[in-house]
Design a protein around this motif. Structure first.
Motif, PDB file in Angstrom:
ATOM      1  N   ARG A  28       0.818  -1.219   0.000  1.00  0.00           N
ATOM      2  CA  ARG A  28       0.000   0.000   0.000  1.00  0.00           C
ATOM      3  C   ARG A  28       0.853   1.270   0.000  1.00  0.00           C
ATOM      4  O   ARG A  28       0.520   2.256  -0.647  1.00  0.00           O
ATOM      5  CB  ARG A  28      -0.920  -0.020   1.220  1.00  0.00           C
ATOM      6  CG  ARG A  28      -1.702   1.261   1.464  1.00  0.00           C
ATOM      7  CD  ARG A  28      -2.824   1.459   0.457  1.00  0.00           C
ATOM      8  NE  ARG A  28      -3.585   2.671   0.758  1.00  0.00           N
ATOM      9  CZ  ARG A  28      -4.663   2.704   1.542  1.00  0.00           C
ATOM     10  NH1 ARG A  28      -5.102   1.572   2.102  1.00  0.00           N
ATOM     11  NH2 ARG A  28      -5.289   3.824   1.774  1.00  0.00           N
ATOM     12  N   SER A 292      -6.816  -5.861   5.936  1.00  0.00           N
ATOM     13  CA  SER A 292      -7.293  -4.609   5.344  1.00  0.00           C
ATOM     14  C   SER A 292      -7.547  -3.565   6.418  1.00  0.00           C
ATOM     15  O   SER A 292      -7.256  -2.366   6.233  1.00  0.00           O
ATOM     16  CB  SER A 292      -8.556  -4.854   4.522  1.00  0.00           C
ATOM     17  OG  SER A 292      -9.586  -5.403   5.336  1.00  0.00           O
ATOM     18  N   GLN A 293      -8.086  -3.993   7.572  1.00  0.00           N
ATOM     19  CA  GLN A 293      -8.325  -3.053   8.666  1.00  0.00           C
ATOM     20  C   GLN A 293      -7.015  -2.466   9.181  1.00  0.00           C
ATOM     21  O   GLN A 293      -6.951  -1.279   9.522  1.00  0.00           O
ATOM     22  CB  GLN A 293      -9.076  -3.743   9.812  1.00  0.00           C
ATOM     23  CG  GLN A 293     -10.504  -4.136   9.474  1.00  0.00           C
ATOM     24  CD  GLN A 293     -10.609  -5.564   8.965  1.00  0.00           C
ATOM     25  OE1 GLN A 293      -9.718  -6.027   8.236  1.00  0.00           O
ATOM     26  NE2 GLN A 293     -11.662  -6.264   9.347  1.00  0.00           N
ATOM     27  N   VAL A 295      -4.197  -2.040   7.471  1.00  0.00           N
ATOM     28  CA  VAL A 295      -3.668  -1.087   6.478  1.00  0.00           C
ATOM     29  C   VAL A 295      -4.437   0.225   6.545  1.00  0.00           C
ATOM     30  O   VAL A 295      -3.847   1.315   6.513  1.00  0.00           O
ATOM     31  CB  VAL A 295      -3.726  -1.698   5.064  1.00  0.00           C
ATOM     32  CG1 VAL A 295      -3.386  -0.638   4.018  1.00  0.00           C
ATOM     33  CG2 VAL A 295      -2.755  -2.870   4.953  1.00  0.00           C
ATOM     34  N   GLU A 296      -5.749   0.147   6.650  1.00  0.00           N
ATOM     35  CA  GLU A 296      -6.553   1.373   6.713  1.00  0.00           C
ATOM     36  C   GLU A 296      -6.288   2.151   7.999  1.00  0.00           C
ATOM     37  O   GLU A 296      -6.278   3.385   7.991  1.00  0.00           O
ATOM     38  CB  GLU A 296      -8.042   1.033   6.594  1.00  0.00           C
ATOM     39  CG  GLU A 296      -8.442   0.508   5.229  1.00  0.00           C
ATOM     40  CD  GLU A 296      -7.997   1.416   4.083  1.00  0.00           C
ATOM     41  OE1 GLU A 296      -8.161   2.653   4.220  1.00  0.00           O
ATOM     42  OE2 GLU A 296      -7.484   0.896   3.078  1.00  0.00           O
ATOM     43  N   PHE A 297      -6.078   1.444   9.082  1.00  0.00           N
ATOM     44  CA  PHE A 297      -5.765   2.110  10.350  1.00  0.00           C
ATOM     45  C   PHE A 297      -4.442   2.860  10.240  1.00  0.00           C
ATOM     46  O   PHE A 297      -4.321   4.018  10.670  1.00  0.00           O
ATOM     47  CB  PHE A 297      -5.691   1.083  11.476  1.00  0.00           C
ATOM     48  CG  PHE A 297      -5.485   1.668  12.838  1.00  0.00           C
ATOM     49  CD1 PHE A 297      -6.550   2.164  13.560  1.00  0.00           C
ATOM     50  CD2 PHE A 297      -4.216   1.730  13.397  1.00  0.00           C
ATOM     51  CE1 PHE A 297      -6.361   2.711  14.831  1.00  0.00           C
ATOM     52  CE2 PHE A 297      -4.015   2.278  14.650  1.00  0.00           C
ATOM     53  CZ  PHE A 297      -5.087   2.762  15.376  1.00  0.00           C
ATOM     54  N   ALA A 299      -3.053   3.889   7.446  1.00  0.00           N
ATOM     55  CA  ALA A 299      -3.232   4.981   6.483  1.00  0.00           C
ATOM     56  C   ALA A 299      -3.853   6.199   7.157  1.00  0.00           C
ATOM     57  O   ALA A 299      -3.442   7.347   6.909  1.00  0.00           O
ATOM     58  CB  ALA A 299      -4.093   4.506   5.319  1.00  0.00           C
ATOM     59  N   ALA A 300      -4.843   5.967   8.022  1.00  0.00           N
ATOM     60  CA  ALA A 300      -5.483   7.073   8.732  1.00  0.00           C
ATOM     61  C   ALA A 300      -4.503   7.762   9.672  1.00  0.00           C
ATOM     62  O   ALA A 300      -4.487   8.999   9.784  1.00  0.00           O
ATOM     63  CB  ALA A 300      -6.691   6.552   9.507  1.00  0.00           C
TER      64      ALA A 300
END
Length: 309
Positions: A28, A292-293, A295-297, A299-300
């Motif tokens: 990512r 996925s959670q 990676v999104e965490f 990213a945020a």
């Protein structure tokens, strides 16, 4: 505003899926993965210590894996120096620290107490004790004088046990006292992501991984390492898996006994890792089936860091 460089840490017990998690994140973001596992630094044991495969390393740069000879010693201070160097080299990449050696991570994120130099005569005396009495005798003493630090080492870890005892004898204070002293703040901002697996659920995965390592050539790897370094007191041989396979190679136990002992010691190590990390309050825990959670965490967190920075 906090303009310190962001660093993501993927931590957890052995076999929890930290490598897969870090690779998902590296797909990512432009990333550089840095090892903080004290056993994965040894170049002669890539299979036994579960170092990333060549295919996994091709995803992004990997640093601090497999660079140390079996005879080499890496101290906590050495690790911090190496890690700082690699983080600074990550100019256009996100540094992702991956591993399970809690002491390394604590020293990097919280700072390292300036332990005074230990007199040579004390170091020599402790090392002689280790040779004559064995590492387990030093570990028993360590459990009395520094029970907290004893939780993150092992009776067979001659290097760590000797160092802890010599620091205690040389300074009158144990490692835990030194590590809890105030030190300057880190020049980096850290996001700690933990991969948590219940120990009972982790145990069959660890047993299966041992079978996979043997199928991948772990026994031949140990034989080659013994040809290179036929000294069982060398630091690289103290690692879990290495010492058990060495006992098999030397004919002290059969392969089934080696596997049982390897599995037992690996589980005990995973339990110590969970105990260590559970004491830390700033870890964001996820299960290994939430890639996925995770990676999104991250990213945020990075987006918020960019805004605040």
């Amino acid at each position: 505003m906090d303009k310190r460089k962001p660093v993501v840490c993927i931590l957890g017990p052995t076999g929890a899926g930290k490598t897969a998690t870090s690779l998902g994140m590296a797909k990512r973001f432009p990333a550089r993965i840095l090892n903080f596992d004290s056993r994965q630094v040894y170049k002669d044991f890539p299979i036994i210590t579960a170092q990333p495969s060549p295919e996994e390393r091709a995803v992004c740069p990997h640093e601090l894996y497999g660079f140390m000879p079996t005879t080499g010693i890496i101290t906590v201070a050495d690790f911090i120096e190496f890690a700082h160097e690699k983080i600074e080299q990550s100019v256009d990449e996100l540094p992702i620290l991956v591993g399970g050696t809690g002491l390394y991570l604590k020293a990097l994120t919280s700072g390292l107490a300036p332990i005074p130099d230990i007199p040579d005569e004390i170091r020599a005396r402790v090392r002689k004790r280790a040779e004559e009495e064995g590492s387990a005798a030093l570990f028993e003493e360590l459990q009395r004088v520094d029970p907290e630090y004893a939780k993150c080492t092992h009776p067979n870890n001659k290097q760590r046990n000797s160092r802890a005892i010599e620091v205690y004898e040389g300074t009158g204070k144990n490692f835990t006292w030194w590590h809890n002293r105030e030190v300057p703040p880190s020049p980096y901002r850290f996001l700690k992501i933990g991969i948590k697996v219940n120990l009972d659920d982790l145990t069959p995965l660890l047993n299966r991984r041992i079978d996979q390592m043997i199928a991948a050539g772990a026994i031949d790897e140990a034989r080659r390492a013994w040809d290179i370094c036929p000294d069982e007191s060398a630091p690289g041989w103290t690692g879990i898996g290495c010492s058990e396979l060495l006992a098999f190679i030397k004919g002290d136990i059969d392969i089934d006994e080696a596997k049982l002992l390897w599995a037992k010691n690996t589980r005990a190590y995973a339990k110590r890792q969970l105990t260590w990390f559970n004491r830390e309050k700033d870890i964001h825990w996820f299960s290994p089936d939430e890639p996925s959670q995770i990676v999104e965490f991250a990213a945020a967190w990075l987006a918020k860091s960019d805004v605040e920075g």
